[in-house]
Design a protein around this motif. Structure first.
Motif: not given
Lengths: 115, 111
Positions: A32-36, A40-52, A88-94, A104-107
């Motif tokens: 699982f991932y969060w991006y923002r 006017g700017q690019k999509v930026e990685f925030l965090v990835s999450f696996y196995n809690n 910002a726009m915050y996107f979740c992905a998995s 990765q598939h985005f919301g």
């Protein structure tokens, strides 16, 4: 086709308040991932999450941010003491696995507006 | 530090013609490249990908070409259709790593 869902679609919050953004990843996905994306700017990685636990985080993801998988379906991003620049726009992905051949598939994102 | 660069912010193409979107990258550790398409008010939608062991991947109207020596990839859409009007993001990752996105190219398909 299964999809990543995010709620709310738009969140308006006063500066300094806490906000929780919610995501339901695709059910058989393990990473699982969060991006923002600031306007006017690019999509930026925030965090990835696996196995809690967090597997990787960016410089943006400081102590103000936290993620949690409180149950078997939700994946949340909490922002404590929000700042104007958190707008910002915050996107979740998995993804099924964190392997390089698995896209990765985005919301559809949550638009966060800090006043 | 722009590891993934899309130098054309926008591109206009006549319907039925070929659309070519370009992307350059700087990190030689990248081994997986993706194109995402994004409509307004929606999240990025995965379109097509290519592994660094290949130089071409085709899926219907969409073909991605990878030139590792030049650190360049391109997305070809042929024939272009009105529904292809969107922002296209080039993205790259190294094994088990985060995706790095380019800034996107807005594609306009003209009638």
């Amino acid at each position: 086709e299964p999809e990543v869902t995010q709620t709310p679609s738009h969140q308006v919050t006063q500066m300094g308040q806490e906000v929780i953004l919610r995501c339901v990843p695709i059910s058989n996905h393990l990473y699982f991932y969060w991006y923002r994306q600031i306007l006017g700017q690019k999509v930026e990685f925030l965090v990835s999450f696996y196995n809690n636990e967090i597997s990787e985080k960016s410089e943006i993801f400081d102590d103000q941010f936290s993620v949690e998988r409180p149950d078997g379906s939700n994946f949340t991003l909490k922002i404590r003491s929000t700042k104007l620049e958190d707008s910002a726009m915050y996107f979740c992905a998995s993804s099924p696995q964190g392997l390089s051949n698995q896209p990765q598939h985005f919301g559809d994102g949550t638009r966060l507006s800090i006043l | 530090d722009q590891q993934v660069k899309q130098n054309s912010p926008s591109l206009s193409v006549q319907e039925g013609r070929i659309s070519i979107l370009n992307c350059d990258y700087t990190n030689s550790m990248f081994d997986y490249f993706l194109w995402y398409k994004k409509y307004p008010a929606e999240g990025p939608t995965f379109l097509i990908s290519i592994s660094s062991i290949k130089d071409k991947n085709e899926d219907g109207r969409f073909t991605v070409f990878l030139n590792k020596s030049a650190k360049h990839l391109s997305l070809h859409i042929v024939p272009s259709q009105p529904g292809d009007s969107a922002v296209y993001f080039c993205a790259a990752s190294a094994l088990n790593d985060k995706i790095i996105f380019g800034k996107g190219t807005r594609l306009h398909i003209l009638p």
